[in-house]
Design an enzyme around this catalytic site. Sequence first.
Site, mmCIF file in Angstrom:
data_model
loop_
_atom_site.group_PDB
_atom_site.id
_atom_site.type_symbol
_atom_site.label_atom_id
_atom_site.label_comp_id
_atom_site.label_asym_id
_atom_site.label_seq_id
_atom_site.Cartn_x
_atom_site.Cartn_y
_atom_site.Cartn_z
ATOM 1 N N LYS A 182 0.765 -1.284 -0.044
ATOM 2 C CA LYS A 182 -0.008 0.093 0.044
ATOM 3 C C LYS A 182 0.659 1.307 0.123
ATOM 4 O O LYS A 182 0.621 2.179 -0.662
ATOM 5 C CB LYS A 182 -0.867 -0.034 1.219
ATOM 6 C CG LYS A 182 -1.732 1.225 1.407
ATOM 7 C CD LYS A 182 -2.513 1.734 0.427
ATOM 8 C CE LYS A 182 -3.151 2.899 0.696
ATOM 9 N NZ LYS A 182 -3.850 3.615 -0.086
ATOM 10 N N LYS A 251 1.887 11.268 5.329
ATOM 11 C CA LYS A 251 2.433 10.296 6.013
ATOM 12 C C LYS A 251 2.689 8.946 5.215
ATOM 13 O O LYS A 251 3.726 8.211 5.722
ATOM 14 C CB LYS A 251 0.972 9.919 7.161
ATOM 15 C CG LYS A 251 1.146 8.669 7.583
ATOM 16 C CD LYS A 251 0.061 7.930 7.907
ATOM 17 C CE LYS A 251 -1.117 7.744 7.031
ATOM 18 N NZ LYS A 251 -2.079 6.935 7.035
HETATM 19 P P1 NAD Z 1 -10.175 10.721 8.281
HETATM 20 O O1 NAD Z 1 -9.280 11.548 9.192
HETATM 21 O O2 NAD Z 1 -11.230 11.332 7.422
HETATM 22 O O3 NAD Z 1 -10.844 9.729 9.171
HETATM 23 C C1 NAD Z 1 -10.320 8.959 10.532
HETATM 24 C C2 NAD Z 1 -11.447 8.798 11.322
HETATM 25 O O4 NAD Z 1 -10.786 8.196 12.911
HETATM 26 C C3 NAD Z 1 -11.782 10.304 11.911
HETATM 27 O O5 NAD Z 1 -13.477 10.394 11.735
HETATM 28 C C4 NAD Z 1 -11.504 10.585 13.347
HETATM 29 O O6 NAD Z 1 -12.642 11.038 14.116
HETATM 30 C C5 NAD Z 1 -11.413 9.088 13.671
HETATM 31 N N1 NAD Z 1 -10.553 8.670 15.066
HETATM 32 C C6 NAD Z 1 -9.402 9.373 15.304
HETATM 33 N N2 NAD Z 1 -8.715 8.985 16.539
HETATM 34 C C7 NAD Z 1 -9.926 8.264 16.822
HETATM 35 C C8 NAD Z 1 -9.927 7.447 17.955
HETATM 36 N N3 NAD Z 1 -8.858 7.108 18.925
HETATM 37 N N4 NAD Z 1 -11.126 6.557 18.173
HETATM 38 C C9 NAD Z 1 -12.120 6.399 17.319
HETATM 39 N N5 NAD Z 1 -11.989 7.271 16.114
HETATM 40 C C10 NAD Z 1 -10.607 8.141 16.084
HETATM 41 O O7 NAD Z 1 -9.074 9.567 7.561
HETATM 42 P P2 NAD Z 1 -9.466 8.830 6.173
HETATM 43 O O8 NAD Z 1 -9.138 9.709 4.916
HETATM 44 O O9 NAD Z 1 -10.873 8.374 6.166
HETATM 45 O O10 NAD Z 1 -8.646 7.693 5.965
HETATM 46 C C11 NAD Z 1 -8.602 6.646 7.242
HETATM 47 C C12 NAD Z 1 -7.278 5.688 6.919
HETATM 48 O O11 NAD Z 1 -7.434 5.199 5.408
HETATM 49 C C13 NAD Z 1 -5.888 6.339 6.947
HETATM 50 O O12 NAD Z 1 -4.773 5.617 7.228
HETATM 51 C C14 NAD Z 1 -5.656 6.711 5.406
HETATM 52 O O13 NAD Z 1 -4.326 7.015 5.178
HETATM 53 C C15 NAD Z 1 -6.307 5.712 4.795
HETATM 54 N N6 NAD Z 1 -6.822 5.824 3.172
HETATM 55 C C16 NAD Z 1 -7.457 6.963 2.869
HETATM 56 C C17 NAD Z 1 -7.803 7.145 1.787
HETATM 57 C C18 NAD Z 1 -8.644 8.352 1.465
HETATM 58 O O14 NAD Z 1 -8.648 8.517 0.083
HETATM 59 N N7 NAD Z 1 -8.948 9.176 2.121
HETATM 60 C C19 NAD Z 1 -7.816 6.090 0.724
HETATM 61 C C20 NAD Z 1 -6.966 4.927 1.054
HETATM 62 C C21 NAD Z 1 -6.612 4.788 2.640
#
Ligand code: NAD
Length: 310
Positions: A182, A251
């Site tokens: 990834k 990141k």
């Molecule tokens: P985001 O920041 O939108 O969502 C993360 C969520 O986690 C938030 O709603 C936050 O409130 C919650 N959170 C944080 N700390 C927490 C805790 N202690 N307990 C419970 N909830 C908690 O991020 P995202 O864009 O949804 O990405 C999530 C993961 O997926 C990341 O690792 C990212 O790198 C990966 N990712 C993102 C994408 C994308 O296009 N956005 C694509 C593939 C992978």
Amino acid sequence: MPQMITRKGEQMEKTGFIGLGNMGRHMARRLAQAGHDVLVFDIRDDQREALESHGASWAGSVRAVADAAEVVVVSLPTPAIVEQVLTGDDGVAAGKAARLVVDTSTTGPSTSRRIAEKLLARGMRLVDAPVSGGTGGAEEGTLTVMASGQADAYERARPLLRVIGKNIFYLGEEAGQGQMMKIINNTLCAAATLASFEGLVLGSKAGLDAKTMLDIINVSSGRSFATEVKIPQCILHRDFPMRFTTDLLHKDVKLCLDEGARMGVPMWVSDMARQMLSFAIGQGKGADDYARVIQFYETWGQTQFGSADR
Ligand code: NAD
């Protein structure tokens, strides 16, 4: 909390879901809509109503999820938060019911291996299952999933993965291999996107039409996810929707460069991409979608790519 009963009268196993952000909210919704008995939690409650309307139940804490659900899926922002939520005090590993964790976050192989060991010491399994395809893929259930972990644990996770993803790859039993794949993918995405920004801003300044440039590139050798999806959907008409923050893309590239350094593989071009993302973060733009990085090039080039006219 009442157990869901299937048509055959069996009690249905609860599935936990923690982290309902840009990606998690769609994956959790899809699981609930597919008939799973889903118990969700996020420190923010802005998705609560929407998820409850799709049949999910809201838990009061991480621990409440892990006390009730045998399988817990997470979609959390950073490796440190993933590790804390899974193995910290009152984390998933302390739960009474949780036995299998499916981590769809991008955590990096080193953290993932450490988490797998800590979970194993508590008799639990980790399937690292990072995803690609963006929020659109999460919404439609067409994500690519790159999974690794013990084969029986992967088999157990597979029905859930098939609800959130279309192309599901199993990279073997070695913990962290899904994560390795990834971060390589996202680093390629970052480098191609930033190079595309540079080329397209240059073309705009030279008087080439924005849409025509994309049409040509997308049937030529310069094409990528950036030119085929990200730029047409997010930048061409100046919409800049929130899909994936610059902080999170940085990141991922940093995690990849760390692995390159650890394993003795030079990654000069990828490091340039990281520096550009780091510059944007330093300018206070880390929480913006990474599409907005193009605006630095536009300012420097004193031109604009695309327009709000359709
Ligand atoms: P985001 O920041 O939108 O969502 C993360 C969520 O986690 C938030 O709603 C936050 O409130 C919650 N959170 C944080 N700390 C927490 C805790 N202690 N307990 C419970 N909830 C908690 O991020 P995202 O864009 O949804 O990405 C999530 C993961 O997926 C990341 O690792 C990212 O790198 C990966 N990712 C993102 C994408 C994308 O296009 N956005 C694509 C593939 C992978």
